[in-house]
Scaffold this motif. Structure first.
Motif, mmCIF file in Angstrom:
data_model
loop_
_atom_site.group_PDB
_atom_site.id
_atom_site.type_symbol
_atom_site.label_atom_id
_atom_site.label_comp_id
_atom_site.label_asym_id
_atom_site.label_seq_id
_atom_site.Cartn_x
_atom_site.Cartn_y
_atom_site.Cartn_z
ATOM 1 N N MET A 20 3.639 53.560 45.183
ATOM 2 C CA MET A 20 4.898 53.734 45.918
ATOM 3 C C MET A 20 5.381 52.413 46.491
ATOM 4 S SD MET A 20 4.366 57.436 47.816
ATOM 5 C CE MET A 20 5.402 56.919 49.157
ATOM 6 N N ALA A 21 4.471 51.647 47.063
ATOM 7 C CA ALA A 21 4.850 50.361 47.640
ATOM 8 C C ALA A 21 5.320 49.398 46.552
ATOM 9 C CB ALA A 21 3.677 49.757 48.416
ATOM 10 N N VAL A 22 4.619 49.373 45.417
ATOM 11 C CA VAL A 22 4.985 48.490 44.304
ATOM 12 C C VAL A 22 6.364 48.874 43.756
ATOM 13 C CG1 VAL A 22 4.407 47.859 41.920
ATOM 14 C CG2 VAL A 22 2.640 47.847 43.681
ATOM 15 N N ALA A 23 6.615 50.172 43.607
ATOM 16 C CA ALA A 23 7.915 50.624 43.101
ATOM 17 C C ALA A 23 9.034 50.220 44.050
ATOM 18 C CB ALA A 23 7.904 52.132 42.894
ATOM 19 N N ALA A 24 8.824 50.412 45.336
ATOM 20 C CA ALA A 24 9.845 50.056 46.318
ATOM 21 C C ALA A 24 10.074 48.546 46.338
ATOM 22 C CB ALA A 24 9.448 50.558 47.702
ATOM 23 N N LEU A 25 8.997 47.774 46.362
ATOM 24 C CA LEU A 25 9.126 46.316 46.402
ATOM 25 C C LEU A 25 9.722 45.771 45.107
ATOM 26 C CD1 LEU A 25 5.806 45.430 48.205
ATOM 27 C CD2 LEU A 25 8.118 45.050 49.091
ATOM 28 N N GLY A 26 9.418 46.428 43.986
ATOM 29 C CA GLY A 26 9.960 45.990 42.705
ATOM 30 C C GLY A 26 11.466 46.153 42.615
ATOM 31 N N ALA A 27 12.009 47.063 43.410
ATOM 32 C CA ALA A 27 13.453 47.305 43.413
ATOM 33 C C ALA A 27 14.181 46.430 44.424
ATOM 34 C CB ALA A 27 13.725 48.774 43.713
ATOM 35 N N LEU A 28 13.426 45.695 45.226
ATOM 36 C CA LEU A 28 14.017 44.855 46.272
ATOM 37 C C LEU A 28 13.683 43.395 46.018
ATOM 38 C CD1 LEU A 28 12.864 47.032 49.303
ATOM 39 C CD2 LEU A 28 15.166 46.963 48.336
ATOM 40 N N ASN A 29 14.373 42.510 46.729
ATOM 41 C CA ASN A 29 14.001 41.104 46.684
ATOM 42 C C ASN A 29 14.435 40.417 47.968
ATOM 43 O OD1 ASN A 29 16.767 40.226 46.347
ATOM 44 N ND2 ASN A 29 16.605 40.834 44.214
ATOM 45 N N GLY A 30 13.884 39.244 48.195
ATOM 46 C CA GLY A 30 14.235 38.436 49.358
ATOM 47 C C GLY A 30 14.033 39.156 50.685
ATOM 48 N N PRO A 31 15.008 39.002 51.580
ATOM 49 C CA PRO A 31 14.889 39.580 52.920
ATOM 50 C C PRO A 31 14.722 41.102 52.915
ATOM 51 C CG PRO A 31 16.670 37.981 52.873
ATOM 52 C CD PRO A 31 16.213 38.179 51.450
ATOM 53 N N SER A 32 15.313 41.782 51.950
ATOM 54 C CA SER A 32 15.183 43.243 51.882
ATOM 55 C C SER A 32 13.740 43.642 51.591
ATOM 56 C CB SER A 32 16.094 43.817 50.798
ATOM 57 O OG SER A 32 17.432 43.584 51.105
ATOM 58 N N ALA A 33 13.104 42.939 50.674
ATOM 59 C CA ALA A 33 11.704 43.224 50.346
ATOM 60 C C ALA A 33 10.816 42.903 51.542
ATOM 61 C CB ALA A 33 11.265 42.426 49.128
ATOM 62 N N ASP A 34 11.083 41.799 52.205
ATOM 63 C CA ASP A 34 10.298 41.406 53.371
ATOM 64 C C ASP A 34 10.441 42.446 54.484
ATOM 65 O OD1 ASP A 34 8.625 39.486 54.811
ATOM 66 O OD2 ASP A 34 10.420 39.142 56.035
ATOM 67 N N ALA A 35 11.663 42.897 54.731
ATOM 68 C CA ALA A 35 11.905 43.899 55.775
ATOM 69 C C ALA A 35 11.192 45.213 55.438
ATOM 70 C CB ALA A 35 13.405 44.134 55.951
ATOM 71 N N TYR A 36 11.244 45.629 54.175
ATOM 72 C CA TYR A 36 10.559 46.852 53.758
ATOM 73 C C TYR A 36 9.063 46.723 54.009
ATOM 74 C CZ TYR A 36 8.202 50.267 50.879
ATOM 75 O OH TYR A 36 7.347 51.252 50.463
ATOM 76 N N TRP A 37 8.484 45.598 53.587
ATOM 77 C CA TRP A 37 7.039 45.401 53.724
ATOM 78 C C TRP A 37 6.620 45.420 55.193
ATOM 79 C CZ3 TRP A 37 2.945 46.216 51.103
ATOM 80 C CH2 TRP A 37 1.728 45.665 51.507
ATOM 81 N N ARG A 38 7.369 44.726 56.020
ATOM 82 C CA ARG A 38 7.045 44.692 57.458
ATOM 83 C C ARG A 38 7.126 46.086 58.079
ATOM 84 N NH1 ARG A 38 6.960 39.497 59.705
ATOM 85 N NH2 ARG A 38 7.627 37.900 58.226
ATOM 86 N N LYS A 39 8.158 46.840 57.704
ATOM 87 C CA LYS A 39 8.326 48.197 58.234
ATOM 88 C C LYS A 39 7.186 49.105 57.764
ATOM 89 C CE LYS A 39 11.683 51.944 58.450
ATOM 90 N NZ LYS A 39 13.013 52.404 58.072
ATOM 91 N N LEU A 40 6.807 48.998 56.502
ATOM 92 C CA LEU A 40 5.723 49.807 55.948
ATOM 93 C C LEU A 40 4.405 49.517 56.657
ATOM 94 C CD1 LEU A 40 4.664 51.764 53.721
ATOM 95 C CD2 LEU A 40 4.290 49.728 52.306
ATOM 96 N N ILE A 41 4.058 48.259 56.784
ATOM 97 C CA ILE A 41 2.793 47.876 57.415
ATOM 98 C C ILE A 41 2.785 48.251 58.893
ATOM 99 C CG2 ILE A 41 1.329 45.898 58.053
ATOM 100 C CD1 ILE A 41 1.068 46.877 55.122
ATOM 101 N N THR A 42 3.907 48.057 59.566
ATOM 102 C CA THR A 42 3.998 48.433 60.982
ATOM 103 C C THR A 42 3.790 49.936 61.156
ATOM 104 O OG1 THR A 42 5.454 46.573 61.490
ATOM 105 C CG2 THR A 42 5.502 48.437 63.016
ATOM 106 N N ALA A 43 4.411 50.739 60.297
ATOM 107 C CA ALA A 43 4.257 52.195 60.380
ATOM 108 C C ALA A 43 2.812 52.602 60.117
ATOM 109 C CB ALA A 43 5.193 52.875 59.386
#
Length: 85
Positions: A20-43
């Motif tokens: 799930m994380a790979v699919a989400a990150l694969g669809a994003l790039n740059g700041p959007s991918a970074d924001a997603y990753w930070r939100k996921l890890i924080t949660a």
């Protein structure tokens, strides 16, 4: 009195969570991918902490999860050896 010990399921071994994380990150790039990753890890950090898991165990679990996600991302974009011209 002993306190109950909560043992987290190793997220790095959870194929579904990694995919799930790979699919989400694969669809994003740059700041959007970074924001997603930070939100996921924080949660995930908050959820594990709320379950009473020690900070060191949370850190270790999230590090292993992150390693699996980034290895899967690297494999996703690695050229296939059989595709040589």
């Amino acid at each position: 009195m002993d306190h109950p010990c909560v043992v987290p399921f190793p997220m790095a071994k959870s194929d579904g969570a990694v995919k799930m994380a790979v699919a989400a990150l694969g669809a994003l790039n740059g700041p959007s991918a970074d924001a997603y990753w930070r939100k996921l890890i924080t949660a995930k950090r908050h959820a594990m902490t709320a379950q009473g898991i020690s900070q060191s165990e949370v850190d270790e679990t999230l590090l292993a999860f992150g390693q699996e996600v980034f290895l899967a991302l690297a494999r996703r974009y690695q050229p296939d050896e059989g595709d040589a011209a």
